[in-house]
Motif scaffolding. Structure first.
Motif, mmCIF file in Angstrom:
data_model
loop_
_atom_site.group_PDB
_atom_site.id
_atom_site.type_symbol
_atom_site.label_atom_id
_atom_site.label_comp_id
_atom_site.label_asym_id
_atom_site.label_seq_id
_atom_site.Cartn_x
_atom_site.Cartn_y
_atom_site.Cartn_z
ATOM 1 N N THR A 236 0.462 -0.772 -0.088
ATOM 2 C CA THR A 236 -0.261 0.724 -0.170
ATOM 3 C C THR A 236 0.823 1.223 -0.472
ATOM 4 O O THR A 236 0.260 1.967 -1.079
ATOM 5 C CB THR A 236 -1.224 -0.576 1.578
ATOM 6 N N LEU A 237 1.721 1.415 1.101
ATOM 7 C CA LEU A 237 2.370 2.012 1.100
ATOM 8 C C LEU A 237 3.726 2.929 -0.109
ATOM 9 O O LEU A 237 3.468 3.733 -0.306
ATOM 10 C CB LEU A 237 3.595 2.095 2.641
ATOM 11 N N ASN A 238 4.128 1.315 -0.442
ATOM 12 C CA ASN A 238 4.752 2.584 -1.765
ATOM 13 C C ASN A 238 4.617 1.994 -3.422
ATOM 14 O O ASN A 238 4.655 2.483 -3.956
ATOM 15 C CB ASN A 238 6.088 0.743 -2.352
ATOM 16 N N PHE A 239 2.758 1.514 -3.371
ATOM 17 C CA PHE A 239 1.978 1.573 -4.211
ATOM 18 C C PHE A 239 1.580 3.615 -4.221
ATOM 19 O O PHE A 239 1.996 3.959 -5.493
ATOM 20 C CB PHE A 239 0.825 0.936 -4.066
ATOM 21 N N ALA A 240 1.217 3.608 -3.465
ATOM 22 C CA ALA A 240 0.844 5.701 -2.943
ATOM 23 C C ALA A 240 2.236 5.885 -3.423
ATOM 24 O O ALA A 240 1.811 7.039 -4.196
ATOM 25 C CB ALA A 240 0.287 5.528 -1.292
ATOM 26 N N LEU A 241 3.308 5.852 -2.967
ATOM 27 C CA LEU A 241 4.778 6.477 -3.413
ATOM 28 C C LEU A 241 5.002 6.065 -4.860
ATOM 29 O O LEU A 241 5.129 7.765 -5.536
ATOM 30 C CB LEU A 241 5.829 6.024 -2.839
ATOM 31 N N SER A 242 3.898 5.347 -5.478
ATOM 32 C CA SER A 242 4.692 4.895 -6.904
ATOM 33 C C SER A 242 3.392 6.068 -8.125
ATOM 34 O O SER A 242 3.529 6.474 -9.066
ATOM 35 C CB SER A 242 4.295 3.870 -7.564
ATOM 36 N N LEU A 243 2.243 5.455 -7.302
ATOM 37 C CA LEU A 243 1.186 6.800 -8.220
ATOM 38 C C LEU A 243 1.934 8.905 -7.337
ATOM 39 O O LEU A 243 1.192 9.521 -8.746
ATOM 40 C CB LEU A 243 -0.089 6.981 -7.183
ATOM 41 N N GLN A 244 2.094 9.091 -7.001
ATOM 42 C CA GLN A 244 2.447 10.071 -6.239
ATOM 43 C C GLN A 244 3.832 10.502 -7.420
ATOM 44 O O GLN A 244 4.061 11.616 -7.352
ATOM 45 C CB GLN A 244 2.669 10.016 -4.808
ATOM 46 N N ALA A 245 4.314 9.649 -7.223
ATOM 47 C CA ALA A 245 6.208 10.150 -8.579
ATOM 48 C C ALA A 245 5.447 9.903 -10.231
ATOM 49 O O ALA A 245 6.080 10.505 -10.547
ATOM 50 C CB ALA A 245 6.855 9.094 -8.268
ATOM 51 N N LEU A 246 3.777 9.474 -10.069
ATOM 52 C CA LEU A 246 3.695 9.583 -12.154
ATOM 53 C C LEU A 246 2.801 11.013 -11.269
ATOM 54 O O LEU A 246 2.282 11.639 -12.490
ATOM 55 C CB LEU A 246 3.065 8.258 -12.018
ATOM 56 N N GLY A 247 2.651 11.761 -10.671
ATOM 57 C CA GLY A 247 2.043 13.112 -10.649
ATOM 58 C C GLY A 247 0.770 12.985 -9.838
ATOM 59 O O GLY A 247 0.622 14.358 -10.175
ATOM 60 N N TYR A 248 0.080 12.097 -9.330
ATOM 61 C CA TYR A 248 -1.324 12.618 -8.509
ATOM 62 C C TYR A 248 -0.438 12.602 -7.083
ATOM 63 O O TYR A 248 0.183 12.127 -6.260
ATOM 64 C CB TYR A 248 -1.650 11.069 -8.543
ATOM 65 N N LYS A 249 -1.678 13.458 -6.282
ATOM 66 C CA LYS A 249 -1.233 13.637 -4.917
ATOM 67 C C LYS A 249 -2.387 12.225 -3.979
ATOM 68 O O LYS A 249 -3.822 12.339 -4.596
ATOM 69 C CB LYS A 249 -2.629 15.094 -4.945
ATOM 70 N N VAL A 250 -1.674 12.093 -3.459
ATOM 71 C CA VAL A 250 -1.589 11.096 -2.639
ATOM 72 C C VAL A 250 -2.409 10.381 -1.014
ATOM 73 O O VAL A 250 -1.199 11.413 0.051
ATOM 74 C CB VAL A 250 -1.482 9.479 -3.015
ATOM 75 N N ILE A 251 -3.274 10.272 -0.550
ATOM 76 C CA ILE A 251 -3.376 10.117 1.485
ATOM 77 C C ILE A 251 -3.482 8.942 1.486
ATOM 78 O O ILE A 251 -4.658 7.952 0.627
ATOM 79 C CB ILE A 251 -4.467 10.996 1.401
ATOM 80 N N VAL A 252 -2.528 8.148 2.403
ATOM 81 C CA VAL A 252 -3.024 7.004 2.117
ATOM 82 C C VAL A 252 -3.537 7.278 4.120
ATOM 83 O O VAL A 252 -3.076 8.094 4.919
ATOM 84 C CB VAL A 252 -1.463 6.426 3.289
ATOM 85 N N PHE A 253 -4.955 6.318 4.200
ATOM 86 C CA PHE A 253 -6.189 6.193 5.175
ATOM 87 C C PHE A 253 -4.986 4.453 6.132
ATOM 88 O O PHE A 253 -5.586 3.795 5.356
ATOM 89 C CB PHE A 253 -6.977 6.655 4.789
ATOM 90 N N ASP A 254 -4.499 4.730 7.547
ATOM 91 C CA ASP A 254 -4.005 3.109 7.636
ATOM 92 C C ASP A 254 -5.204 3.195 8.671
ATOM 93 O O ASP A 254 -5.897 3.716 9.776
ATOM 94 C CB ASP A 254 -2.908 3.749 8.674
ATOM 95 N N ALA A 255 -6.064 1.943 7.689
ATOM 96 C CA ALA A 255 -7.470 1.624 8.729
ATOM 97 C C ALA A 255 -7.554 0.375 9.553
ATOM 98 O O ALA A 255 -8.533 -0.226 8.962
ATOM 99 C CB ALA A 255 -8.489 1.179 7.510
ATOM 100 N N ASP A 256 -6.060 -0.283 9.728
ATOM 101 C CA ASP A 256 -5.707 -1.585 9.763
ATOM 102 C C ASP A 256 -5.752 -1.445 11.237
ATOM 103 O O ASP A 256 -4.983 -1.268 12.177
ATOM 104 C CB ASP A 256 -4.047 -1.805 9.500
ATOM 105 N N ILE A 257 -6.499 -1.639 11.978
ATOM 106 C CA ILE A 257 -6.966 -1.876 13.498
ATOM 107 C C ILE A 257 -6.685 -3.059 14.293
ATOM 108 O O ILE A 257 -6.493 -3.701 13.748
ATOM 109 C CB ILE A 257 -8.651 -2.491 13.687
#
Length: 290
Positions: free
Chosen positions: A41-62
């Motif tokens: 999840t974290l590295n996917f989000a960083l990869s989307l950000q590197a493509l120019g997208y704004k991303v927020i990661v929401f940690d919902a793992d209880i």
């Protein structure tokens, strides 16, 4: 006071962007723990950000929230502070590796179904402000199918299921897809196969799940890629640095960047018109928690 001032600056800074941006809500889940879901999840989000997208990661793992741990960050504020009206949504958004924005998990999600009407109204009012703030909000849910995880999957626009080629992992991934499908809620599933030995194993594993889902559930579940087993991942975890940053030329880093590209390429222009964004997500969540 400094937190509030920063929150106001963030809000003003992104007002123009919000008018043209429609936020896409993604959940990431797995049938069992230990398959590398949060790391993906974290590295996917960083990869989307590197493509120019704004991303927020929401940690919902209880109970096992660890997005901040993967980045070596000690979170001062999390969802609990929002639910108890101690902080605003802008005050609990933090910045991690390469400036990626994230909201730390904690006990807050357990409290979500126990909120008073006043607390729930505050939660909805605050989270609604994220509408148009980011291109993607990615919820890293818990493994398995807790009530909270189920609600996030049903409310989101799509769910990425992370699994490995291990038979138990495949079985559990299919089981969670089958269970959700049996509830009669349309869910847009996508597959990511982690820790494969090679491309052939990645394709075979994805094909196996997709074939069974089509045959018995009448679901089309595409794969958006696989990640080869790579020692760079465990080394990065020990360093508490995302592997796409610690080892950008590693096999795993190249794989997750390709997955991000595949994901974006798979989005049809017509998808934006029917996208409900954060407002639609919250409306569904409210109905599910009643």
């Amino acid at each position: 006071m400094n937190d509030q001032a920063q929150g106001l600056r963030n809000l003003v800074q992104h007002q123009n962007e919000k008018s043209t941006r429609t936020t896409r809500i993604i959940t990431v889940t797995s049938g069992k723990g230990g398959v590398g879901k949060s790391n993906f999840t974290l590295n996917f989000a960083l990869s989307l950000q590197a493509l120019g997208y704004k991303v927020i990661v929401f940690d919902a793992d209880i109970g096992l929230a660890n997005i901040d741990v993967l980045m070596g960050i000690s979170s001062q504020h999390n969802l609990y502070h929002l639910l108890k009206k101690e902080k605003s949504i802008w005050e609990i958004i933090q910045k991690g590796s390469n400036g990626i924005e994230f909201i730390a998990g904690g006990s807050g999600f357990t409290d979500l179904v126990q909120l008073s009407d006043d607390e729930m109204n505050y939660f909805v009012e605050q989270v609604t402000q994220l509408h148009g703030y980011a291109d993607y909000i990615i919820f890293d849910t818990g493994a398995g199918l807790s009530k909270e995880t189920l609600n996030f999957i049903l409310a989101a626009e799509e769910t990425i299921v992370v699994t490995t080629p291990e038979p138990t992992s495949i079985t559990d991934a299919y089981a969670i897809i089958k269970m959700i499908s049996s509830m009669g809620h349309p869910v847009n599933f996508k597959l990511v196969i982690n820790r494969v030995t090679d491309a052939k194993e990645g394709k075979q594993t994805a094909d196996k799940i997709s074939l069974v889902a089509k045959q018995f559930l009448d679901l089309d579940i595409p794969s958006i890629g696989y990640l080869e087993d790579d020692q760079a991942v465990s080394k990065a975890v020990r360093k508490q640095i995302p592997f796409t940053i610690a080892f950008p030329n590693s096999i795993a880093a190249k794989s997750v960047r390709l997955i991000a590209e595949n994901y974006v390429k798979g989005i049809k222009p017509s998808d934006a018109a029917g996208r409900s964004g954060i407002k639609g997500f919250l409306n569904k969540m409210l109905k599910l928690t009643k």
